[in-house]
Design a protein around this motif. Structure first.
Motif, mmCIF file in Angstrom:
data_model
loop_
_atom_site.group_PDB
_atom_site.id
_atom_site.type_symbol
_atom_site.label_atom_id
_atom_site.label_comp_id
_atom_site.label_asym_id
_atom_site.label_seq_id
_atom_site.Cartn_x
_atom_site.Cartn_y
_atom_site.Cartn_z
ATOM 1 N N PHE A 7 -29.861 -39.951 24.592
ATOM 2 C CA PHE A 7 -29.983 -38.744 23.764
ATOM 3 C C PHE A 7 -31.411 -38.224 23.730
ATOM 4 N N SER A 8 -32.353 -39.119 23.877
ATOM 5 C CA SER A 8 -33.742 -38.676 23.947
ATOM 6 C C SER A 8 -33.978 -37.861 25.211
ATOM 7 N N GLN A 9 -33.364 -38.308 26.308
ATOM 8 C CA GLN A 9 -33.509 -37.565 27.563
ATOM 9 C C GLN A 9 -32.768 -36.227 27.501
ATOM 10 N N VAL A 10 -31.627 -36.189 26.796
ATOM 11 C CA VAL A 10 -30.898 -34.912 26.615
ATOM 12 C C VAL A 10 -31.769 -33.934 25.835
ATOM 13 N N ALA A 11 -32.372 -34.414 24.765
ATOM 14 C CA ALA A 11 -33.220 -33.554 23.939
ATOM 15 C C ALA A 11 -34.425 -33.060 24.717
ATOM 16 N N ALA A 12 -34.885 -33.867 25.667
ATOM 17 C CA ALA A 12 -36.065 -33.488 26.448
ATOM 18 C C ALA A 12 -35.768 -32.390 27.473
ATOM 19 N N LEU A 13 -34.493 -32.063 27.671
ATOM 20 C CA LEU A 13 -34.156 -31.021 28.642
ATOM 21 C C LEU A 13 -34.627 -29.642 28.171
ATOM 22 N N GLY A 14 -34.791 -29.466 26.872
ATOM 23 C CA GLY A 14 -35.329 -28.209 26.347
ATOM 24 C C GLY A 14 -34.416 -27.004 26.501
ATOM 25 N N VAL A 32 -18.792 -36.188 36.504
ATOM 26 C CA VAL A 32 -19.361 -35.598 35.282
ATOM 27 C C VAL A 32 -19.495 -34.081 35.476
ATOM 28 N N SER A 33 -18.928 -33.333 34.552
ATOM 29 C CA SER A 33 -19.041 -31.872 34.556
ATOM 30 C C SER A 33 -20.011 -31.469 33.440
ATOM 31 N N VAL A 34 -21.019 -30.714 33.795
ATOM 32 C CA VAL A 34 -22.045 -30.290 32.836
ATOM 33 C C VAL A 34 -22.019 -28.758 32.734
ATOM 34 N N LEU A 35 -21.755 -28.255 31.551
ATOM 35 C CA LEU A 35 -21.684 -26.803 31.349
ATOM 36 C C LEU A 35 -22.460 -26.425 30.100
ATOM 37 N N LEU A 36 -23.420 -25.544 30.275
ATOM 38 C CA LEU A 36 -24.226 -25.069 29.144
ATOM 39 C C LEU A 36 -23.670 -23.732 28.658
ATOM 40 N N GLN A 37 -23.417 -23.655 27.369
ATOM 41 C CA GLN A 37 -22.921 -22.418 26.761
ATOM 42 C C GLN A 37 -23.860 -22.006 25.632
ATOM 43 N N ILE A 49 -20.637 -18.299 35.040
ATOM 44 C CA ILE A 49 -21.551 -19.395 35.396
ATOM 45 C C ILE A 49 -20.723 -20.678 35.552
ATOM 46 N N PRO A 50 -20.693 -21.270 36.716
ATOM 47 C CA PRO A 50 -19.856 -22.456 36.928
ATOM 48 C C PRO A 50 -20.529 -23.717 36.363
ATOM 49 N N PRO A 51 -19.745 -24.730 36.065
ATOM 50 C CA PRO A 51 -20.336 -25.995 35.603
ATOM 51 C C PRO A 51 -20.990 -26.749 36.768
ATOM 52 N N LEU A 52 -21.891 -27.623 36.418
ATOM 53 C CA LEU A 52 -22.559 -28.476 37.410
ATOM 54 C C LEU A 52 -21.759 -29.777 37.522
ATOM 55 N N ILE A 53 -21.341 -30.135 38.738
ATOM 56 C CA ILE A 53 -20.498 -31.318 38.961
ATOM 57 C C ILE A 53 -21.315 -32.405 39.663
ATOM 58 N N LEU A 54 -21.275 -33.606 39.097
ATOM 59 C CA LEU A 54 -21.940 -34.761 39.699
ATOM 60 C C LEU A 54 -20.917 -35.891 39.853
ATOM 61 N N LYS A 55 -20.958 -36.577 40.996
ATOM 62 C CA LYS A 55 -20.044 -37.683 41.253
ATOM 63 C C LYS A 55 -20.844 -38.898 41.722
ATOM 64 N N GLY A 56 -20.362 -40.073 41.324
ATOM 65 C CA GLY A 56 -21.019 -41.304 41.776
ATOM 66 C C GLY A 56 -20.582 -42.502 40.963
ATOM 67 N N THR A 57 -21.134 -43.622 41.316
ATOM 68 C CA THR A 57 -20.861 -44.835 40.543
ATOM 69 C C THR A 57 -21.662 -44.777 39.259
ATOM 70 N N PRO A 58 -21.298 -45.600 38.288
ATOM 71 C CA PRO A 58 -22.076 -45.616 37.043
ATOM 72 C C PRO A 58 -23.554 -45.871 37.287
ATOM 73 N N ILE A 69 -29.826 -32.844 36.756
ATOM 74 C CA ILE A 69 -29.370 -31.765 35.865
ATOM 75 C C ILE A 69 -30.519 -31.071 35.150
ATOM 76 N N ALA A 70 -31.692 -31.640 35.127
ATOM 77 C CA ALA A 70 -32.800 -31.085 34.345
ATOM 78 C C ALA A 70 -33.114 -29.643 34.729
ATOM 79 N N ALA A 71 -33.366 -29.418 36.026
ATOM 80 C CA ALA A 71 -33.738 -28.068 36.474
ATOM 81 C C ALA A 71 -32.599 -27.061 36.311
ATOM 82 N N PRO A 72 -31.331 -27.366 36.733
ATOM 83 C CA PRO A 72 -30.238 -26.403 36.554
ATOM 84 C C PRO A 72 -29.964 -26.058 35.088
ATOM 85 N N VAL A 73 -30.004 -27.064 34.206
ATOM 86 C CA VAL A 73 -29.754 -26.803 32.785
ATOM 87 C C VAL A 73 -30.832 -25.895 32.212
#
Length: 211
Positions: A7-14, A32-37, A49-58, A69-73
């Motif tokens: 959550f600290s890293q989420v808050a740091a996205l600004g 993971v689908s990331v969509l900013l509204q 504006i489409p969501p950002l999709i990321l796939k991978g292992t945990p 996701i930092a720059a796109p968000v």
């Protein structure tokens, strides 16, 4: 209990608005689908504006999620903010435009008072329109005000009277003719008939001559 710095890293996205994360598990893979509204943005274009999709292992997502996701968000957040500012600026420019000010001044300006004479004219012409619509052209003709009463509208009234007069049905017996037409009827006596009647009377002998 281990403390995560997620959550600290989420808050740091600004970002500004609501960051929606949707996770789906497919075996060992995570999607993971990331969509900013931003509800403050009134531009309908934000829906495209489409969501950002990321796939991978945990583990892969744990290491690369925030760097990816930092720059796109941040860019999306700035875009939505700029869109709203643009809409507000456009609305403000419209209000301050000369044309819009003129419309506002015209709407605020009270309607000019109508004089009794003008009101009488308007009511008469309203009756003329109604009678003409009913096909009562002679009645409408009679309701048209006299041009002499309204010199500034004399030409208009004469044209209206002429247009109505042109639609009169032919009247073989001269009944119900307008006043102007009746004045044009020839009222001179038929002197020829009178002369003939006199000559005929002279040819008839009186009672003494017959005897």
């Amino acid at each position: 209990m281990a403390i995560t710095n997620f959550f600290s890293q989420v808050a740091a996205l600004g970002f500004e608005g609501c960051l929606n994360l949707t996770l789906r598990r497919d075996g060992e893979q995570l999607t993971v689908s990331v969509l900013l509204q931003n509800d403050a943005c009134g531009d309908a274009a934000k829906a495209h504006i489409p969501p950002l999709i990321l796939k991978g292992t945990p583990q892969e997502l744990g290491e690369g999620f925030f760097p990816n996701i930092a720059a796109p968000v941040l860019a999306t957040s700035q875009l939505l903010t700029n869109m709203e500012q643009y809409l507000k600026g456009q609305e403000e420019a419209k209000k301050n435009s000369a044309m819009e000010k003129k419309k506002t001044e015209k709407a605020d300006k009270p309607a000019p008072e109508v004089s009794p004479k003008e009101k009488k004219f308007l009511e008469a012409m309203k009756q003329v329109d109604a009678l003409e619509a009913e096909g009562k052209y002679k009645e409408a003709w009679c309701k048209v005000p006299q041009p002499t009463e309204y010199p500034d509208k004399a030409e208009q009234l004469r044209k209206r009277r002429d247009s109505l007069k042109a639609q009169f049905a032919p009247d073989l017996f001269g009944a119900a003719q307008p006043a102007e037409e009746q004045e044009e009827v020839n009222t001179e006596p038929n002197t020829e008939d009178y002369a003939d009647s006199q000559s005929n009377a002279e040819d008839i002998p009186d009672a003494g001559e017959r005897e």
